[in-house]
Scaffold this motif. Structure first.
Motif, short mmCIF file in Angstrom:
data_model
loop_
_atom_site.label_atom_id
_atom_site.label_comp_id
_atom_site.label_asym_id
_atom_site.label_seq_id
_atom_site.Cartn_x
_atom_site.Cartn_y
_atom_site.Cartn_z
N ALA A 147 -6.67 -0.62 -0.99
CA ALA A 147 -7.33 -1.81 -0.44
C ALA A 147 -8.66 -2.07 -1.16
O ALA A 147 -9.01 -3.22 -1.45
CB ALA A 147 -7.56 -1.64 1.06
N THR A 148 -9.37 -1.00 -1.45
CA THR A 148 -10.65 -1.14 -2.17
C THR A 148 -10.42 -1.74 -3.55
O THR A 148 -11.14 -2.66 -3.97
CB THR A 148 -11.33 0.23 -2.30
OG1 THR A 148 -11.60 0.75 -1.00
CG2 THR A 148 -12.63 0.11 -3.07
N ALA A 149 -9.41 -1.25 -4.26
CA ALA A 149 -9.11 -1.76 -5.60
C ALA A 149 -8.69 -3.23 -5.55
O ALA A 149 -9.07 -4.04 -6.42
CB ALA A 149 -8.02 -0.92 -6.24
N GLY A 174 -8.58 -5.96 11.34
CA GLY A 174 -8.25 -4.63 10.88
C GLY A 174 -9.39 -3.96 10.13
O GLY A 174 -10.57 -4.23 10.35
N ALA A 175 -8.99 -3.05 9.23
CA ALA A 175 -9.97 -2.33 8.42
C ALA A 175 -10.00 -2.91 7.01
O ALA A 175 -8.96 -3.29 6.47
CB ALA A 175 -9.60 -0.85 8.36
N ALA A 198 -5.79 -13.49 2.49
CA ALA A 198 -6.49 -12.44 3.25
C ALA A 198 -5.82 -11.08 3.01
O ALA A 198 -4.61 -10.99 2.81
CB ALA A 198 -6.50 -12.77 4.73
N VAL A 199 -6.65 -10.04 3.06
CA VAL A 199 -6.20 -8.66 2.86
C VAL A 199 -6.75 -7.82 4.00
O VAL A 199 -7.92 -8.00 4.41
CB VAL A 199 -6.72 -8.10 1.52
CG1 VAL A 199 -6.39 -6.62 1.40
CG2 VAL A 199 -6.13 -8.87 0.36
N THR A 200 -5.95 -6.93 4.53
CA THR A 200 -6.46 -5.97 5.51
C THR A 200 -5.63 -4.70 5.46
O THR A 200 -4.57 -4.66 4.82
CB THR A 200 -6.44 -6.56 6.94
OG1 THR A 200 -7.18 -5.71 7.82
CG2 THR A 200 -5.02 -6.67 7.47
N ARG A 201 -6.14 -3.69 6.13
CA ARG A 201 -5.46 -2.39 6.16
C ARG A 201 -5.36 -1.90 7.59
O ARG A 201 -6.25 -2.14 8.41
CB ARG A 201 -6.23 -1.35 5.32
CG ARG A 201 -5.61 0.05 5.37
CD ARG A 201 -6.48 1.05 4.59
NE ARG A 201 -7.79 1.24 5.19
CZ ARG A 201 -8.06 2.03 6.21
NH1 ARG A 201 -7.07 2.72 6.78
NH2 ARG A 201 -9.28 2.13 6.69
N ARG A 202 -4.27 -1.21 7.87
CA ARG A 202 -4.13 -0.51 9.15
C ARG A 202 -3.51 0.85 8.89
O ARG A 202 -2.35 0.94 8.48
CB ARG A 202 -3.27 -1.30 10.14
CG ARG A 202 -3.27 -0.66 11.54
CD ARG A 202 -2.74 -1.60 12.58
NE ARG A 202 -2.99 -1.07 13.93
CZ ARG A 202 -2.65 -1.68 15.06
NH1 ARG A 202 -2.06 -2.86 15.02
NH2 ARG A 202 -2.93 -1.12 16.24
#
Length: 244
Positions: A147-149, A174-175, A198-202
Motif C-alpha cells: 500500500a505504501t509503494a 480503512g488503513a 481510491a486505495v485502502t488496506r484492511r
C-alpha cells in the motif's frame, strides 16, 4: 538342727526366685518381639519419596491465519458501480495496479499471493468504467509495504502534456486510505471534470477502487468512489486477524 544350718538354708530359695524372674522377663521379651507380626518380618514403613510431577506444559495457540486467495465474492458486485452496460471483464492474475499511465510503471504488487481485478462497463459514449482490484498477502506487513509503494506511485503522477493535473489526498476509509483526483483540463476545484481513484488496506489485503473515464466532476467522482471504497473495505474483514 545346728545353728549353722538354720542360718544358711534360706539362701537357696532366693536364688531360685532370681532365676525364675529372669526366665519370666526373657519369655515376655520374646513374646513382644516384632518377629511375631504377620509374615514373620517387621513391617516396612511406606517410602516417603514423592513421585516426580510432570510440569504443566502451556498450551500453544496457533496464530490466526488470514486468507491468501481472493475469491470473487470479496469484490464489489456490478450494481455498486452502476455500470451502464453489462460488459464485464475479470482477471485472477497478479498484475500491475490500474493507475494512470502518467504515474509510471508500478508493476505487480510485490509479495502478493493472489489478486482479483473486475471492470464493469465498456466506456462507450463517455460512460464510466467501474474498476476494483484486490491483492492478498501472506501477512499484514507485506500489505502495508504494498500500500505504501502504491501511494508513493500515485504521488509521482505527472501530466507531461500540460493539460491535465493530479492531486493525492487522504481518504478516511480503512488503513492507509488515499485518493487520486485527476482533472482533465488543469488543476481546479471539485467542479472541474475528471476522475477519482481510491486505495485502502484492511489487514493483509489492499484494494483499489476507481471510475475510469466518463464525464463527471471531480467532486461527484470523489463522492461516488469513496462510498464504493467503504463498501469494498467492509468486504475485506476476513483479512483481519480479528475476522468479521
Amino acid at each position: 538342727m545346728t545353728q549353722a544350718a538354720r542360718t544358711t538354708s534360706p539362701a537357696v530359695p532366693t536364688r531360685v526366685r532370681g532365676v525364675l524372674l529372669a526366665l519370666t522377663l526373657a519369655l515376655t521379651a520374646v513374646a513382644c518381639s516384632p518377629a511375631d507380626t504377620a509374615g514373620g518380618a517387621p513391617a516396612e514403613s511406606p517410602s516417603r519419596s514423592a513421585e516426580p510431577v510432570a510440569s504443566a506444559t502451556p498450551e500453544t495457540t496457533a496464530a490466526p491465519v488470514t486468507p491468501t486467495d481472493v475469491p470473487a465474492d470479496v469484490l464489489l458486485p456490478a450494481q455498486v458501480f452502476g455500470a451502464s452496460t453489462e460488459a464485464f471483464t475479470e482477471s485472477t492474475a497478479v498484475e500491475p495496479w490500474r493507475i494512470p499511465d502518467s504515474c509510471g510503471d508500478v508493476g505487480a504488487p510485490a509479495g502478493a499471493t493472489a489478486m482479483g481485478t473486475h471492470a464493469h462497463g465498456d466506456g462507450t459514449e463517455e460512460t464510466v468504467v467501474g474498476v476494483q482490484q484486490v491483492a492478498a498477502f501472506a501477512v499484514a506487513d507485506d500489505a502495508v509495504a504494498a500500500a505504501t509503494a502504491l501511494v508513493e506511485a500515485l504521488g509521482a503522477c505527472t501530466d507531461t502534456s500540460g493539460v491535465g493535473a493530479y492531486a493525492v489526498e487522504p481518504v478516511a476509509v480503512g488503513a492507509q486510505g488515499h485518493g487520486l483526483a485527476t482533472w482533465y483540463y488543469g488543476a481546479g476545484d471539485d467542479t472541474g471534470l475528471g476522475t477519482y481513484l481510491a486505495v485502502t488496506r484492511r489487514g493483509s489485503a489492499v484494494t483499489l477502487v476507481s471510475g475510469e473515464g466518463g464525464e463527471r466532476t471531480v467532486g461527484n467522482a470523489r463522492t461516488e468512489t469513496v462510498a464504493q471504497t467503504q463498501q469494498a473495505w467492509e468486504r475485506l474483514c476476513g483479512y483481519e486477524v480479528a475476522g468479521c
